[in-house]
Design an enzyme around this catalytic site. Structure first.
Site, PDB file in Angstrom:
ATOM      1  N   ASP A 198       0.839  -1.204   0.000  1.00  0.00           N
ATOM      2  CA  ASP A 198       0.000   0.000   0.000  1.00  0.00           C
ATOM      3  C   ASP A 198       0.874   1.255   0.000  1.00  0.00           C
ATOM      4  O   ASP A 198       1.879   1.309   0.704  1.00  0.00           O
ATOM      5  CB  ASP A 198      -0.897  -0.023   1.236  1.00  0.00           C
ATOM      6  CG  ASP A 198      -2.012   0.992   1.161  1.00  0.00           C
ATOM      7  OD1 ASP A 198      -3.023   0.692   0.509  1.00  0.00           O
ATOM      8  OD2 ASP A 198      -1.866   2.072   1.749  1.00  0.00           O
ATOM      9  N   GLU A 239       0.326  -1.219  -4.973  1.00  0.00           N
ATOM     10  CA  GLU A 239      -0.892  -0.423  -5.060  1.00  0.00           C
ATOM     11  C   GLU A 239      -0.506   1.023  -5.316  1.00  0.00           C
ATOM     12  O   GLU A 239       0.148   1.655  -4.487  1.00  0.00           O
ATOM     13  CB  GLU A 239      -1.687  -0.545  -3.755  1.00  0.00           C
ATOM     14  CG  GLU A 239      -3.048   0.126  -3.795  1.00  0.00           C
ATOM     15  CD  GLU A 239      -3.100   1.449  -3.058  1.00  0.00           C
ATOM     16  OE1 GLU A 239      -4.208   1.998  -2.941  1.00  0.00           O
ATOM     17  OE2 GLU A 239      -2.053   1.943  -2.606  1.00  0.00           O
TER      18      GLU A 239
END
Length: 489
Positions: A198, A239
């Site tokens: 992330d 991501e």
């Protein structure tokens, strides 16, 4: 380890029944054999905010959700996907709390990025700060060190308050790399098979750059963490929310990416009853992607679709979604808005509600997602065809809560009685089990108000045909007896 080309579930640890033990029960009793691709459990770790995305550590599970034994148990039948926020960690973590006490003398000091690590005099010019791709008003936060009274200014890309509750990590530091290795090793020991990296676009801080997706350093870091993950039998999923060409660069490097373009493309197709842009996109997109319609945030618009939409058309889609009860996340920085002022970052609402709670339109959207090459993910609210939780958004003051409601076991049972949910489960089973989805994909030429998508492998094929005038979807396929069968979705 190979990622399975089957449907995955996305859920918070407490959203289906209340905790991880209940999640296991729900999967076993209500969705047995449905999510053969795996389960993405949104951050189950101790956290200081952002519903898990400000983790204190990755070595523990928040006690209210359960423990690692519960993760391992779910992982016996499902590939588990967890998040690792490689860019930052909570200000409440033991690591940063030690730094707040002892400053540069802390054993964890080298995990963080005091400004003088990048600018020796500790004073970036206004022009240099202006160039940085910002998520906040400025990328730094100041803290007073308890032992010395010295003020330390450190890098904090994220966070809604000042000083930020999310502190950036120095991925060039050996201490940080060892910490990340410890986290990944712990994941591997506990049956975690896929890790989403992330906020990875922000990890490189380099003077004179945007400090976002800095090349080639970003690829060097991905090579390092990718090799480490492979040695632990873990697949990684970077991501990145950015201009679509940035995503495509990752794909060219062989990485899995997220299809953040598809949710909006499908939404506008169904609203406008025109598939021209969708079909063009499906012909040219990378195949090695995770696909979704809905998630814990919203339907991406900017910057993911920059240069892929006309703002006049996008405004019409956005306005209709607002009429249907949705809300918006906006681009805060003026320099990242369109010239005409269009500033929509994400459209928030359940995908079912954004499609006006129309069962056929919703199933058409899922059918397109499942036929698009990639690994389909279904968010838990979408699984139960949930509608906008206006009350939750109002009470919390966070517009994202419109699509984050938790379901009790009784509410799950009620949801399963809906015709649209049973039709979706049937479609998921077909996507999981039909062999042609491991073959060759083709977009068949069709009228602007329909779409025809096809998969072929050996003597098997399946063809999706959708009429956008009435949202009727059907799948023609060859069954196990070699007969052509029509399945009305």
């Amino acid at each position: 380890m190979a990622i399975k080309n089957q449907v995955q579930l996305i859920t918070y640890p407490d959203s289906l029944g209340g905790d991880l033990k209940s999640l296991h029960k729900v999967l076993e009793e209500y969705f047995l054999g449905i999510f053969k691709g795996g389960i993405h459990i949104l951050p189950p770790f101790p956290s200081s905010g952002d519903r898990g995305f400000a983790p204190l550590t990755y070595l523990e599970i928040e006690p209210g959700f359960g423990d690692w034994k519960d993760i391992r148990r779910i992982g016996e039948k499902h590939d588990i996907l967890l998040d690792l926020m490689v860019n930052h960690i909570s200000a409440k973590s033991a690591y940063f709390q030690d730094f707040l006490k002892y400053g540069r003398k802390s054993e964890y000091a080298d995990l963080f990025i005091p400004v003088d690590k990048i600018w020796a005099d500790g004073n970036p010019t206004p022009e240099e700060v202006e160039k940085i791709f910002l998520r906040r008003i400025e990328p730094f936060s100041s803290f007073i060190i308890e032992e010395t009274g010295v003020t330390e200014k450190v890098w904090t890309t994220f966070g809604k308050v000042t000083p930020s509750e999310q502190i950036d990590l120095d991925i060039n530091s050996q201490a940080t790399r060892q910490l990340l290795a410890d986290f990944l090793t712990n994941f591997s020991r506990n049956n975690v098979r896929i890790v989403r990296l992330d906020a990875i676009g922000y990890v490189i801080k380099k003077r004179g750059t945007t400090c976002f997706f800095v090349e080639p350093e970003i690829y060097q870091f991905l090579d390092w963490i990718g090799e480490l993950a492979t040695s632990l039998n873990i697949e990684i999923l970077p991501e990145v929310h950015a201009h679509y060409l940035t995503q495509f660069k990752l794909a060219e490097q062989g990485h899995w990416i997220y299809d953040f373009i598809l949710p909006y493309r499908i939404l506008e197709t169904l609203i406008n009853k025109n598939s021209v842009r969708l079909k063009e996109y499906l012909k040219n997109r990378p195949a090695k992607q995770f696909t979704m319609l809905d998630c814990h945030d919203g339907v991406p618009v900017k910057p993911d679709l920059n240069d892929l939409y006309e703002s006049e058309d996008a405004r019409k889609v956005v306005d209709l979604c607002l009429e249907r009860g949705g809300n918006l996340s906006l681009i805060l920085s003026p320099k990242h808005r369109d010239a005409d002022g269009f500033d929509v970052h994400q459209i928030r609402g359940t995908y079912y509600s954004l499609l006006d709670s129309n069962d056929d339109a919703y199933l058409a959207a899922r059918a397109i997602q499942f036929f698009a090459p990639g690994i389909p993910q279904v968010y838990y609210v979408g699984l139960l065809a949930g509608e906008n939780d206006q009350k939750g958004a109002e009470i919390s003051g966070d517009g994202r809560e419109i699509n984050r409601q938790n379901f009790s076991l009784e509410e799950i049972e009620q949801g399963l009685k809906k015709d649209v949910v049973q039709r979706l489960l049937k479609l998921i089973r077909f996507r999981n089990e039909y062999a042609a989805f491991n073959g060759e994909f083709k977009v068949i030429n069709s009228e602007h108000d329909e779409v025809r998508l096809e998969w072929k492998k050996d003597k098997k094929y399946c063809r999706l045909i959708i009429n956008f005038q009435n949202y009727q979807s059907m799948i023609e396929y060859i069954d196990e007896n070699g007969e052509e069968v029509t399945y009305l979705v």
